[in-house]
Design an enzyme around this catalytic site. Structure first.
Site, PDB file in Angstrom:
ATOM      1  N   ARG A 248      20.509   2.444 -32.871  1.00 59.20           N
ATOM      2  CA  ARG A 248      19.878   1.616 -33.902  1.00 59.20           C
ATOM      3  C   ARG A 248      19.053   2.472 -34.865  1.00 59.20           C
ATOM      4  O   ARG A 248      18.886   2.125 -36.024  1.00 59.20           O
ATOM      5  CB  ARG A 248      19.040   0.516 -33.217  1.00 59.20           C
ATOM      6  CG  ARG A 248      17.912   1.041 -32.393  1.00 59.20           C
ATOM      7  CD  ARG A 248      17.388   0.024 -31.374  1.00 59.20           C
ATOM      8  NE  ARG A 248      18.257  -0.051 -30.183  1.00 59.20           N
ATOM      9  CZ  ARG A 248      18.020  -0.871 -29.165  1.00 59.20           C
ATOM     10  NH1 ARG A 248      17.000  -1.696 -29.184  1.00 59.20           N
ATOM     11  NH2 ARG A 248      18.845  -0.877 -28.126  1.00 59.20           N
TER      12      ARG A 248
ATOM     13  N   ASP B 246      30.318   7.942 -27.467  1.00 60.18           N
ATOM     14  CA  ASP B 246      29.308   7.218 -28.241  1.00 60.18           C
ATOM     15  C   ASP B 246      29.520   7.356 -29.748  1.00 60.18           C
ATOM     16  O   ASP B 246      28.713   6.868 -30.534  1.00 60.18           O
ATOM     17  CB  ASP B 246      27.908   7.709 -27.831  1.00 60.18           C
ATOM     18  CG  ASP B 246      26.857   6.607 -27.904  1.00 60.18           C
ATOM     19  OD1 ASP B 246      27.236   5.425 -27.954  1.00 60.18           O
ATOM     20  OD2 ASP B 246      25.657   6.949 -27.909  1.00 60.18           O
TER      21      ASP B 246
ATOM     22  N   LYS C  95      28.610   4.037 -35.810  1.00 57.23           N
ATOM     23  CA  LYS C  95      27.702   4.872 -35.025  1.00 57.23           C
ATOM     24  C   LYS C  95      28.467   6.100 -34.551  1.00 57.23           C
ATOM     25  O   LYS C  95      29.466   5.992 -33.844  1.00 57.23           O
ATOM     26  CB  LYS C  95      27.164   4.084 -33.823  1.00 57.23           C
ATOM     27  CG  LYS C  95      26.389   4.949 -32.809  1.00 57.23           C
ATOM     28  CD  LYS C  95      25.835   4.134 -31.631  1.00 57.23           C
ATOM     29  CE  LYS C  95      25.182   5.037 -30.578  1.00 57.23           C
ATOM     30  NZ  LYS C  95      24.663   4.302 -29.412  1.00 57.23           N
TER      31      LYS C  95
ATOM     32  N   ASP D 286      16.482   6.847 -25.850  1.00 54.09           N
ATOM     33  CA  ASP D 286      17.873   6.514 -25.551  1.00 54.09           C
ATOM     34  C   ASP D 286      18.357   5.310 -26.375  1.00 54.09           C
ATOM     35  O   ASP D 286      19.545   5.030 -26.397  1.00 54.09           O
ATOM     36  CB  ASP D 286      18.022   6.246 -24.044  1.00 54.09           C
ATOM     37  CG  ASP D 286      19.460   6.310 -23.589  1.00 54.09           C
ATOM     38  OD1 ASP D 286      20.315   6.784 -24.373  1.00 54.09           O
ATOM     39  OD2 ASP D 286      19.733   5.887 -22.446  1.00 54.09           O
TER      40      ASP D 286
ATOM     41  N   GLU E 262      18.918   5.168 -29.418  1.00 48.80           N
ATOM     42  CA  GLU E 262      19.024   5.988 -30.629  1.00 48.80           C
ATOM     43  C   GLU E 262      20.013   5.433 -31.633  1.00 48.80           C
ATOM     44  O   GLU E 262      19.908   5.727 -32.827  1.00 48.80           O
ATOM     45  CB  GLU E 262      19.431   7.422 -30.242  1.00 48.80           C
ATOM     46  CG  GLU E 262      20.933   7.673 -30.068  1.00 48.80           C
ATOM     47  CD  GLU E 262      21.565   6.885 -28.927  1.00 48.80           C
ATOM     48  OE1 GLU E 262      20.832   6.430 -28.036  1.00 48.80           O
ATOM     49  OE2 GLU E 262      22.798   6.712 -28.935  1.00 48.80           O
TER      50      GLU E 262
ATOM     51  N   LYS F 145      19.243  10.224 -19.701  1.00 51.43           N
ATOM     52  CA  LYS F 145      20.081   9.341 -18.891  1.00 51.43           C
ATOM     53  C   LYS F 145      20.278   9.929 -17.497  1.00 51.43           C
ATOM     54  O   LYS F 145      20.219  11.151 -17.339  1.00 51.43           O
ATOM     55  CB  LYS F 145      21.465   9.190 -19.542  1.00 51.43           C
ATOM     56  CG  LYS F 145      21.494   8.329 -20.766  1.00 51.43           C
ATOM     57  CD  LYS F 145      22.919   8.173 -21.283  1.00 51.43           C
ATOM     58  CE  LYS F 145      22.954   7.295 -22.529  1.00 51.43           C
ATOM     59  NZ  LYS F 145      22.549   5.905 -22.300  1.00 51.43           N
TER      60      LYS F 145
ATOM     61  N   ASP G 122      25.513  11.406 -26.322  1.00 53.53           N
ATOM     62  CA  ASP G 122      24.250  10.702 -26.083  1.00 53.53           C
ATOM     63  C   ASP G 122      23.721  11.048 -24.693  1.00 53.53           C
ATOM     64  O   ASP G 122      24.111  10.442 -23.700  1.00 53.53           O
ATOM     65  CB  ASP G 122      24.459   9.185 -26.220  1.00 53.53           C
ATOM     66  CG  ASP G 122      23.147   8.410 -26.015  1.00 53.53           C
ATOM     67  OD1 ASP G 122      22.077   9.058 -25.962  1.00 53.53           O
ATOM     68  OD2 ASP G 122      23.219   7.168 -25.923  1.00 53.53           O
TER      69      ASP G 122
HETATM   70  N1  BES Z   1      25.181   4.580 -26.104  1.00 58.98           N
HETATM   71  C1  BES Z   1      24.278   3.819 -25.321  1.00 58.98           C
HETATM   72  C2  BES Z   1      24.857   2.469 -24.922  1.00 58.98           C
HETATM   73  C3  BES Z   1      25.893   2.485 -23.851  1.00 58.98           C
HETATM   74  C4  BES Z   1      25.547   2.730 -22.536  1.00 58.98           C
HETATM   75  C5  BES Z   1      27.198   2.207 -24.148  1.00 58.98           C
HETATM   76  C6  BES Z   1      26.511   2.701 -21.558  1.00 58.98           C
HETATM   77  C7  BES Z   1      28.160   2.169 -23.170  1.00 58.98           C
HETATM   78  C8  BES Z   1      27.816   2.417 -21.866  1.00 58.98           C
HETATM   79  C9  BES Z   1      22.986   3.549 -26.105  1.00 58.98           C
HETATM   80  O1  BES Z   1      22.602   4.567 -26.959  1.00 58.98           O
HETATM   81  C10 BES Z   1      21.908   3.366 -25.096  1.00 58.98           C
HETATM   82  O2  BES Z   1      21.621   4.289 -24.418  1.00 58.98           O
HETATM   83  N2  BES Z   1      21.337   2.172 -25.046  1.00 58.98           N
HETATM   84  C11 BES Z   1      20.312   1.874 -24.113  1.00 58.98           C
HETATM   85  C12 BES Z   1      19.267   1.037 -24.814  1.00 58.98           C
HETATM   86  C13 BES Z   1      18.043   0.816 -24.007  1.00 58.98           C
HETATM   87  C14 BES Z   1      17.286   2.115 -23.817  1.00 58.98           C
HETATM   88  C15 BES Z   1      17.161  -0.202 -24.711  1.00 58.98           C
HETATM   89  C16 BES Z   1      20.953   1.106 -22.962  1.00 58.98           C
HETATM   90  O3  BES Z   1      21.840   0.310 -23.198  1.00 58.98           O
HETATM   91  O4  BES Z   1      20.564   1.348 -21.830  1.00 58.98           O
HETATM   92 ZN    ZN Z   2      24.059   5.765 -27.673  1.00 53.76          ZN
HETATM   93 MN    MN Z   3      21.421   6.023 -25.951  1.00 53.28          MN
END
Ligand code: BES
Ligand code: ZN
Ligand code: MN
Length: 493
Positions: A350, A287, A264, A346, A348, A276, A269
């Site tokens: 996947r 990210d 990834k 967010d 994204e 966010k 992000d």
């Molecule tokens: N890159 C983030 C995951 C992440 C967040 C990694 C904080 C490390 C620290 C990912 O793209 C994301 O934002 N995931 C969301 C998914 C949710 C919207 C279902 C998350 O984990 O909040």
């Molecule tokens: Zn992300």
């Molecule tokens: Mn994200």
């Protein structure tokens, strides 16, 4: 920093500094005992006087010992024998390498007799190289003045009582893995205005030139031709164009099915329209650490000339809000033909990985492993200790867990039960891109990916909690390069 083994009686070894271990309660390791005998009891006297407790992390530097060829002897406290584990071993190596001023360039570490959970010389050598190199890593390329150097050590020898081919192999593997980790850390730490998808593509080209890898960097038009509608939906809101990077290493017969590594590579992000919150948003430059671990691993395995075929795929783009960005409610068609309702922009990672994983199928892979800072939920579940490991194949899961254990790069198996798939139901598309908020988020993300990986043995490593550190020691860790390298070394046989 270079590594070698040295064989000989400890008192005769010529070096700027000889590093030897002392356990808690002042028990000398065999090498320390031999030095003590040669130096008329100088080491035992230091312990007896209370100058060296043997506690973990304690250090004592002795100079000009009679009967000892080394200019200096550094005593390193190893702590209790019973809790001298892999982490304590690496800590002791780091402490030993960092302890010196500018005059010390050449050291020998008598770690051959540091007994750590029945680990062999190959493991000790491997872990020594990685730990020693960690002390030399700096993130100062964008500072106007370089950070002060901790030490000037250039040559590190592992002192052994007899020649040992396994130890030499361990040093070679460890040094290459450390080189790969350094690339991964450097790319991870670079700011998102420099480390863009285009930049990652250029880095991949450079890597390919240096290490004679095959390389292809696909641009927007080509991604459109491939019908990567999901990946392109994420990239759309950014002024930085996306890149799909493909690196090929051929170390085995052309017809041998490759291992495919997928990373990834979200270079920033923001969350997109599902923006966010502002706190610590800078850390979303990390990210792309999955992508960086693919590049680092490709470098390391090319250096070692491992006898297997490996393809590295990086999906790189930014996730930004904009007038033309993907919106909650949008439905996109992935390269696989499956449609996806984007309920949260967010989620994204996947969305870009599903198309990269479909693309991976082209290589008729022996196995596919993806690395992604995919979910905050994985950090909730496993913290900063274990990466989350998911797999649709028991043998592959077993191989990765074994590699994780021997590389001391912790990973914990997580479930992929069919029952979780229900959460991804959409009224309007084949699936939604999120499950129920607050409900097994790391698992539902993996279950989403599983819908695109049915044709091959696949594993997914969620490194959201392990790829970087926050706080005062903020920075990329280089994980899971050690795990991946051990996995590939084991596979290459
Ligand atoms: N890159 C983030 C995951 C992440 C967040 C990694 C904080 C490390 C620290 C990912 O793209 C994301 O934002 N995931 C969301 C998914 C949710 C919207 C279902 C998350 O984990 O909040
Ligand atoms: Zn992300
Ligand atoms: Mn994200």
């Amino acid at each position: 920093m270079e590594f070698s083994t040295k064989v000989g009686r400890p008192e005769t070894v010529k070096t700027d500094a000889l590093v030897v271990g002392v356990h808690a309660d002042g028990e000398l390791t065999p090498t320390a005992r031999a030095l003590d005998a040669a130096a008329g009891g100088a080491l035992k006297a230091a312990v007896k006087s209370g100058d060296m407790s043997g506690k973990r992390g304690s250090l004592l530097l002795l100079r000009g010992l009679n009967g000892v060829a080394a200019t200096r002897v550094l005593l390193v406290g190893l702590g209790g024998k019973d809790d001298f584990n892999e982490k304590a071993y690496a800590d002791a190596v780091r402490a030993g390498v960092k302890a010196f001023g500018n005059a010390v360039r050449d050291i020998a570490i008598a770690a051959g007799d540091w007994r750590v959970n029945r680990r062999d010389h190959e493991w000790k050598a491997h872990a020594l190289a990685i730990a020693a190199r960690e002390t030399a890593f700096r993130s100062d390329e964008l500072k106007s003045k370089r950070d002060p150097d901790g030490s000037a050590v250039e040559q590190v020898a592992l002192l052994l009582s007899a020649r040992n081919a396994a130890a030499e192999r361990g040093l070679r593997h460890g040094a290459a893995t450390a080189n790969g980790m350094e690339l991964t850390k450097r790319l991870g730490n670079l700011p998102p205005n420099i480390c863009t998808p285009t930049f990652l593509g250029e880095q991949a080209r450079k890597l390919a030139r240096q290490w004679k890898l095959g390389v292809e960097v696909l641009e927007t038009k080509q991604l459109e031709a491939l019908k990567m509608g999901s990946f392109l939906a994420v990239a759309r809101g950014s002024t930085q164009p996306p890149r799909l990077i493909v690196l090929k290493y051929n170390g085995a017969a052309a017809k041998a099915a490759p291992v495919v590594l997928v990373g990834k590579g979200i270079t920033f992000d923001s969350g997109g329209i599902s923006l966010k919150p502002g706190a610590a948003m800078d850390e979303m430059k990390f990210d792309m650490c999955g992508a960086a671990s693919v590049l680092g691993t490709m470098r390391a395995l090319a250096e070692l000339k491992l006898k297997l075929n490996v393809v590295g795929i990086v999906a790189a783009c930014e996730n930004m809000p904009a007038g033309n960005a993907a919106k909650p409610g949008d439905i996109v068609t992935s390269m696989s033909g499956q449609t996806i309702e984007i309920l949260n922009t967010d989620a994204e990672g996947r969305l870009i990985l599903c198309d990269a994983l479909t693309y991976a199928g082209r290589f008729k892979p022996a196995a596919v492993v993806d690395m992604a800072t995919l979910t905050g939920a994985c950090v909730v579940a496993l913290g900063n200790v274990n990466s989350g490991l998911f797999a649709n194949n028991e043998d592959l899961a077993g191989e990765l867990l074994a590699a994780s254990r021997s590389a001391a790069d912790a990973a914990w198996r997580m479930p992929l039960d069919e029952d979780y798939q229900e959460q991804l139901k959409s009224n309007f598309a084949d699936m939604a891109n999120i499950g129920t908020p607050g409900n097994a988020g790391a698992v539902t993300a993996a279950c989403f990916l599983a819908r695109f990986t049915k044709d091959y043995a696949w594993a997914h490593i969620d490194i959201a909690g392990t790829a970087w550190k926050s706080g005062a020691a903020k920075g990329a860790t280089g994980r899971p390069v050690p795990l991946l390298m051990q996995f590939l070394i084991n596979r290459a046989g």
